[in-house]
Design a protein around this motif. Structure first.
Motif, short mmCIF file in Angstrom:
data_model
loop_
_atom_site.label_atom_id
_atom_site.label_comp_id
_atom_site.label_asym_id
_atom_site.label_seq_id
_atom_site.Cartn_x
_atom_site.Cartn_y
_atom_site.Cartn_z
N ILE A 52 0.81 -1.37 0.08
CA ILE A 52 0.41 0.08 0.55
C ILE A 52 1.46 0.76 -0.37
CG2 ILE A 52 -2.30 1.58 1.85
CD1 ILE A 52 -1.70 -2.49 2.22
N ARG A 53 0.52 1.87 -0.83
CA ARG A 53 1.43 3.23 -1.13
C ARG A 53 0.39 4.78 -1.13
NH1 ARG A 53 3.18 -0.35 -5.17
NH2 ARG A 53 5.11 -0.49 -4.47
N GLY A 54 1.19 5.56 -0.17
CA GLY A 54 0.41 6.14 0.42
C GLY A 54 1.19 7.86 0.21
N PHE A 58 4.41 11.06 1.97
CA PHE A 58 4.26 10.21 1.70
C PHE A 58 4.40 8.94 3.05
CE2 PHE A 58 6.20 12.98 -0.83
CZ PHE A 58 5.68 11.67 -2.67
N TRP A 59 4.05 7.53 2.40
CA TRP A 59 3.86 6.60 3.66
C TRP A 59 3.84 4.61 2.63
CZ3 TRP A 59 -0.61 3.55 4.28
CH2 TRP A 59 -1.61 3.63 3.20
N TYR A 127 -3.93 2.29 -9.28
CA TYR A 127 -3.59 0.29 -8.73
C TYR A 127 -4.92 -0.28 -8.54
CZ TYR A 127 0.83 2.31 -7.20
OH TYR A 127 1.72 2.69 -7.41
N PRO A 128 -5.74 -1.91 -8.44
CA PRO A 128 -6.53 -2.45 -8.23
C PRO A 128 -7.53 -2.02 -7.08
CG PRO A 128 -4.55 -3.90 -8.52
CD PRO A 128 -4.53 -2.80 -8.51
N TYR A 129 -6.89 -1.23 -5.53
CA TYR A 129 -7.75 -2.09 -4.06
C TYR A 129 -7.75 0.40 -3.87
CZ TYR A 129 -7.04 -6.37 -4.65
OH TYR A 129 -7.39 -7.64 -5.04
N SER A 130 -8.31 0.69 -3.28
CA SER A 130 -7.87 1.83 -2.15
C SER A 130 -7.11 0.83 -0.95
CB SER A 130 -9.10 2.27 -2.23
OG SER A 130 -10.71 2.19 -1.70
N CYS A 143 -3.38 4.14 -2.39
CA CYS A 143 -3.84 3.00 -2.93
C CYS A 143 -2.64 1.81 -3.03
CB CYS A 143 -3.60 3.48 -4.72
SG CYS A 143 -4.35 4.82 -4.73
N ALA A 144 -3.50 0.05 -3.40
CA ALA A 144 -2.91 -1.07 -2.75
C ALA A 144 -3.09 -1.33 -3.52
CB ALA A 144 -3.29 -1.59 -1.86
N GLU A 145 -1.48 -2.68 -4.08
CA GLU A 145 -1.24 -3.99 -4.91
C GLU A 145 -1.13 -4.66 -4.50
OE1 GLU A 145 1.06 -2.90 -8.43
OE2 GLU A 145 2.60 -2.19 -6.81
#
Length: 147
Positions: A52-54, A58-59, A127-130, A143-145
């Motif tokens: 997961i990236r934000g 940034f995280w 990305y396919p996931y939030s 967002c996540a993958e």
């Protein structure tokens, strides 16, 4: 004595039905015992791994069988033990996952939701996931993958 024991086991029928979700339970009515083969069925479940990236701030979070790890340039790394996610009742398992993060003395939750596209706002990648991460009173979105 034998009849009382069997009667006691049968009265546990409601409990054994409930526990069967978490463990394999067998009842031997003739010998009058209850056998539990596994503490939790989830121990054998496949662990899905995510990144997961934000941005702004940034995280990132990694989800794996070795743990759920949060990191950012501004804070020290936080590591939580892996927990199996909760899923939405009556929905496909891949639609939403909710991880109740344990430890650190605060209430932390990570949700990963399948979406048509999630943009990090910094790149052209979709990305396919939030994802939403709640650490105490801080809410972060990203967002996540799958890893």
């Amino acid at each position: 004595m034998k009849k009382a024991l069997v009667s006691s086991i049968l009265s546990l029928g409601i409990c054994t039905t409930t526990l069967a979700v978490f463990a394999h339970i067998s009842v031997n009515k003739e010998l009058g015992f209850l056998k539990i083969d596994a503490a939790f069925a989830g121990n054998n479940a496949k662990v899905e791994e995510f990144i997961i990236r934000g941005t702004e701030p940034f995280w990132n979070v990694t989800v794996s069988k070795s743990g759920i790890v949060y990191s950012s340039p501004d804070t020290r790394k936080l590591t939580f033990p892996y927990v199996a996610p909760l899923t939405a009742a009556g929905r496909p398992a891949d639609l939403v996952r909710v991880y109740r993060l344990r430890g650190r003395g605060n209430h932390s939750i990570l949700t990963i939701k399948k979406v048509s596209a999630c943009s990090d706002g910094m790149s052209d990648k979709n990305y396919p996931y939030s994802a939403t991460l709640i650490l105490g009173n801080t809410v972060l979105e990203g967002c996540a993958e799958r890893k």
